[in-house]
Scaffold this motif. Sequence first.
Motif, PDB file in Angstrom:
ATOM      1  N   VAL A 172    -107.963 -10.328 -28.196  1.00  0.00           N
ATOM      2  CA  VAL A 172    -109.013 -11.314 -27.923  1.00  0.00           C
ATOM      3  C   VAL A 172    -108.530 -12.716 -28.293  1.00  0.00           C
ATOM      4  CG1 VAL A 172    -111.367 -12.053 -28.514  1.00  0.00           C
ATOM      5  CG2 VAL A 172    -110.872  -9.632 -28.129  1.00  0.00           C
ATOM      6  N   PHE A 173    -107.773 -12.817 -29.385  1.00  0.00           N
ATOM      7  CA  PHE A 173    -107.202 -14.113 -29.755  1.00  0.00           C
ATOM      8  C   PHE A 173    -106.272 -14.623 -28.654  1.00  0.00           C
ATOM      9  CE2 PHE A 173    -103.475 -16.304 -31.629  1.00  0.00           C
ATOM     10  CZ  PHE A 173    -104.091 -17.519 -31.900  1.00  0.00           C
ATOM     11  N   ALA A 174    -105.396 -13.758 -28.152  1.00  0.00           N
ATOM     12  CA  ALA A 174    -104.463 -14.163 -27.099  1.00  0.00           C
ATOM     13  C   ALA A 174    -105.212 -14.621 -25.850  1.00  0.00           C
ATOM     14  CB  ALA A 174    -103.507 -13.015 -26.769  1.00  0.00           C
ATOM     15  N   ILE A 175    -106.259 -13.901 -25.498  1.00  0.00           N
ATOM     16  CA  ILE A 175    -107.061 -14.294 -24.335  1.00  0.00           C
ATOM     17  C   ILE A 175    -107.703 -15.654 -24.578  1.00  0.00           C
ATOM     18  CG2 ILE A 175    -109.197 -13.763 -23.082  1.00  0.00           C
ATOM     19  CD1 ILE A 175    -108.369 -10.764 -23.367  1.00  0.00           C
ATOM     20  N   GLY A 176    -108.283 -15.831 -25.772  1.00  0.00           N
ATOM     21  CA  GLY A 176    -108.927 -17.102 -26.089  1.00  0.00           C
ATOM     22  C   GLY A 176    -107.960 -18.263 -26.118  1.00  0.00           C
ATOM     23  N   LEU A 177    -106.725 -18.009 -26.534  1.00  0.00           N
ATOM     24  CA  LEU A 177    -105.731 -19.070 -26.644  1.00  0.00           C
ATOM     25  C   LEU A 177    -105.071 -19.393 -25.302  1.00  0.00           C
ATOM     26  CD1 LEU A 177    -104.227 -20.937 -28.643  1.00  0.00           C
ATOM     27  CD2 LEU A 177    -102.547 -19.103 -28.924  1.00  0.00           C
ATOM     28  N   PHE A 178    -104.733 -18.355 -24.547  1.00  0.00           N
ATOM     29  CA  PHE A 178    -103.939 -18.558 -23.335  1.00  0.00           C
ATOM     30  C   PHE A 178    -104.703 -18.436 -22.021  1.00  0.00           C
ATOM     31  CE2 PHE A 178    -100.810 -16.884 -26.471  1.00  0.00           C
ATOM     32  CZ  PHE A 178    -100.077 -18.055 -26.606  1.00  0.00           C
ATOM     33  N   ALA A 179    -105.905 -17.850 -22.042  1.00  0.00           N
ATOM     34  CA  ALA A 179    -106.593 -17.606 -20.770  1.00  0.00           C
ATOM     35  C   ALA A 179    -108.098 -17.839 -20.853  1.00  0.00           C
ATOM     36  CB  ALA A 179    -106.305 -16.172 -20.314  1.00  0.00           C
ATOM     37  N   ALA A 180    -108.528 -18.758 -21.704  1.00  0.00           N
ATOM     38  CA  ALA A 180    -109.964 -18.979 -21.874  1.00  0.00           C
ATOM     39  C   ALA A 180    -110.628 -19.414 -20.565  1.00  0.00           C
ATOM     40  CB  ALA A 180    -110.222 -20.004 -22.979  1.00  0.00           C
ATOM     41  N   ALA A 181    -109.989 -20.292 -19.829  1.00  0.00           N
ATOM     42  CA  ALA A 181    -110.604 -20.790 -18.593  1.00  0.00           C
ATOM     43  C   ALA A 181    -110.729 -19.696 -17.531  1.00  0.00           C
ATOM     44  CB  ALA A 181    -109.838 -21.990 -18.055  1.00  0.00           C
ATOM     45  N   PRO A 182    -109.647 -18.983 -17.178  1.00  0.00           N
ATOM     46  CA  PRO A 182    -109.809 -17.964 -16.139  1.00  0.00           C
ATOM     47  C   PRO A 182    -110.691 -16.798 -16.569  1.00  0.00           C
ATOM     48  CG  PRO A 182    -107.526 -17.996 -16.932  1.00  0.00           C
ATOM     49  CD  PRO A 182    -108.237 -19.162 -17.552  1.00  0.00           C
ATOM     50  N   VAL A 183    -110.593 -16.387 -17.830  1.00  0.00           N
ATOM     51  CA  VAL A 183    -111.437 -15.278 -18.299  1.00  0.00           C
ATOM     52  C   VAL A 183    -112.890 -15.728 -18.353  1.00  0.00           C
ATOM     53  CG1 VAL A 183    -111.956 -13.776 -20.275  1.00  0.00           C
ATOM     54  CG2 VAL A 183    -109.596 -14.067 -19.493  1.00  0.00           C
ATOM     55  N   ALA A 196    -114.279 -17.958 -16.458  1.00  0.00           N
ATOM     56  CA  ALA A 196    -114.756 -18.004 -15.074  1.00  0.00           C
ATOM     57  C   ALA A 196    -115.031 -16.601 -14.542  1.00  0.00           C
ATOM     58  CB  ALA A 196    -113.734 -18.711 -14.191  1.00  0.00           C
ATOM     59  N   LEU A 197    -114.167 -15.655 -14.849  1.00  0.00           N
ATOM     60  CA  LEU A 197    -114.338 -14.275 -14.390  1.00  0.00           C
ATOM     61  C   LEU A 197    -115.611 -13.646 -14.956  1.00  0.00           C
ATOM     62  CD1 LEU A 197    -113.051 -11.830 -12.869  1.00  0.00           C
ATOM     63  CD2 LEU A 197    -111.934 -11.253 -15.034  1.00  0.00           C
ATOM     64  N   LEU A 198    -115.889 -13.945 -16.222  1.00  0.00           N
ATOM     65  CA  LEU A 198    -117.048 -13.331 -16.888  1.00  0.00           C
ATOM     66  C   LEU A 198    -118.306 -14.189 -16.797  1.00  0.00           C
ATOM     67  CD1 LEU A 198    -115.293 -12.012 -20.131  1.00  0.00           C
ATOM     68  CD2 LEU A 198    -115.625 -10.836 -17.939  1.00  0.00           C
ATOM     69  N   GLY A 199    -118.149 -15.434 -16.367  1.00  0.00           N
ATOM     70  CA  GLY A 199    -119.292 -16.328 -16.309  1.00  0.00           C
ATOM     71  C   GLY A 199    -119.666 -16.879 -17.677  1.00  0.00           C
ATOM     72  N   LEU A 200    -118.676 -16.979 -18.547  1.00  0.00           N
ATOM     73  CA  LEU A 200    -118.891 -17.515 -19.893  1.00  0.00           C
ATOM     74  C   LEU A 200    -118.290 -18.912 -19.993  1.00  0.00           C
ATOM     75  CD1 LEU A 200    -117.905 -14.429 -22.079  1.00  0.00           C
ATOM     76  CD2 LEU A 200    -120.186 -15.416 -21.846  1.00  0.00           C
ATOM     77  N   PRO A 201    -118.891 -19.765 -20.804  1.00  0.00           N
ATOM     78  CA  PRO A 201    -118.260 -21.066 -21.038  1.00  0.00           C
ATOM     79  C   PRO A 201    -116.878 -20.876 -21.659  1.00  0.00           C
ATOM     80  CG  PRO A 201    -120.533 -21.053 -21.850  1.00  0.00           C
ATOM     81  CD  PRO A 201    -120.185 -19.639 -21.475  1.00  0.00           C
ATOM     82  N   GLU A 202    -115.940 -21.689 -21.246  1.00  0.00           N
ATOM     83  CA  GLU A 202    -114.569 -21.587 -21.740  1.00  0.00           C
ATOM     84  C   GLU A 202    -114.517 -21.682 -23.262  1.00  0.00           C
ATOM     85  OE1 GLU A 202    -110.436 -24.190 -21.392  1.00  0.00           O
ATOM     86  OE2 GLU A 202    -111.948 -24.383 -19.820  1.00  0.00           O
ATOM     87  N   ASN A 203    -115.347 -22.557 -23.848  1.00  0.00           N
ATOM     88  CA  ASN A 203    -115.296 -22.726 -25.303  1.00  0.00           C
ATOM     89  C   ASN A 203    -115.795 -21.483 -26.040  1.00  0.00           C
ATOM     90  OD1 ASN A 203    -117.994 -23.206 -24.593  1.00  0.00           O
ATOM     91  ND2 ASN A 203    -118.304 -24.587 -26.319  1.00  0.00           N
ATOM     92  N   VAL A 204    -116.683 -20.717 -25.440  1.00  0.00           N
ATOM     93  CA  VAL A 204    -117.142 -19.473 -26.071  1.00  0.00           C
ATOM     94  C   VAL A 204    -115.985 -18.483 -26.148  1.00  0.00           C
ATOM     95  CG1 VAL A 204    -118.662 -17.467 -25.790  1.00  0.00           C
ATOM     96  CG2 VAL A 204    -119.561 -19.769 -25.437  1.00  0.00           C
ATOM     97  N   VAL A 205    -115.214 -18.389 -25.083  1.00  0.00           N
ATOM     98  CA  VAL A 205    -114.050 -17.491 -25.071  1.00  0.00           C
ATOM     99  C   VAL A 205    -113.017 -17.964 -26.090  1.00  0.00           C
ATOM    100  CG1 VAL A 205    -112.199 -16.522 -23.649  1.00  0.00           C
ATOM    101  CG2 VAL A 205    -114.478 -16.882 -22.655  1.00  0.00           C
ATOM    102  N   ALA A 206    -112.760 -19.269 -26.125  1.00  0.00           N
ATOM    103  CA  ALA A 206    -111.759 -19.815 -27.045  1.00  0.00           C
ATOM    104  C   ALA A 206    -112.193 -19.635 -28.501  1.00  0.00           C
ATOM    105  CB  ALA A 206    -111.516 -21.289 -26.733  1.00  0.00           C
ATOM    106  N   ILE A 207    -113.426 -19.947 -28.816  1.00  0.00           N
ATOM    107  CA  ILE A 207    -113.917 -19.813 -30.196  1.00  0.00           C
ATOM    108  C   ILE A 207    -113.887 -18.349 -30.625  1.00  0.00           C
ATOM    109  CG2 ILE A 207    -115.974 -20.025 -31.655  1.00  0.00           C
ATOM    110  CD1 ILE A 207    -116.582 -22.625 -30.014  1.00  0.00           C
ATOM    111  N   GLY A 208    -114.277 -17.463 -29.720  1.00  0.00           N
ATOM    112  CA  GLY A 208    -114.208 -16.032 -30.021  1.00  0.00           C
ATOM    113  C   GLY A 208    -112.794 -15.604 -30.376  1.00  0.00           C
ATOM    114  N   GLY A 209    -111.815 -16.148 -29.682  1.00  0.00           N
ATOM    115  CA  GLY A 209    -110.420 -15.838 -29.977  1.00  0.00           C
ATOM    116  C   GLY A 209    -110.014 -16.277 -31.369  1.00  0.00           C
ATOM    117  N   TRP A 210    -110.407 -17.476 -31.755  1.00  0.00           N
ATOM    118  CA  TRP A 210    -110.052 -17.978 -33.092  1.00  0.00           C
ATOM    119  C   TRP A 210    -110.744 -17.174 -34.188  1.00  0.00           C
ATOM    120  CZ3 TRP A 210    -105.890 -20.602 -33.905  1.00  0.00           C
ATOM    121  CH2 TRP A 210    -105.350 -21.392 -32.875  1.00  0.00           C
TER     122      TRP A 210
END
Length: 129
Positions: free
Chosen positions: A20-31, A33-47
């Motif tokens: 999840v960290f790797a996804i948040g760090l390297f693929a927050a925008a595409p993931v 968009a795929l899930l319909g989540l704000p990019e910052n939610v994916v990135a913060i979740g990764g951290w």
Amino acid sequence: MSILNLKNILVADAITCGGVFAIGLFAAAPVGALLGLPENVVAIGGWICLAAALLMIVAARQAVPNPALVKLIALGNLGWVAASFAVVATVAAQMTGLGIAVVVAQAFGVLGFAILEWKDAGAPRSLVV
């Protein structure tokens, strides 16, 4: 359960957190968009998962994982589960069907880790081999 089993659970949990960290760090925008989540939610979740994974590795590397640390990890996982459902409740209208399914499924997976970790942390040390 055995100490080895608890350590394996902690390592498996840390590996998923690392993913999840790797996804948040390297693929927050595409993931996102795929899930319909704000990019910052994916990135913060990764951290958040990076911090959790580090604690899990510390506990797994101990000869006998510290019960208080393992319970802290389990409580953190319960917080993650609650946050996952809060995310679905607040942004479900913009999430994709896949996004809702992924967030709910991973929440139940994390709940499973929390239950196993809490149960094993409370096992009497004399019974744990």
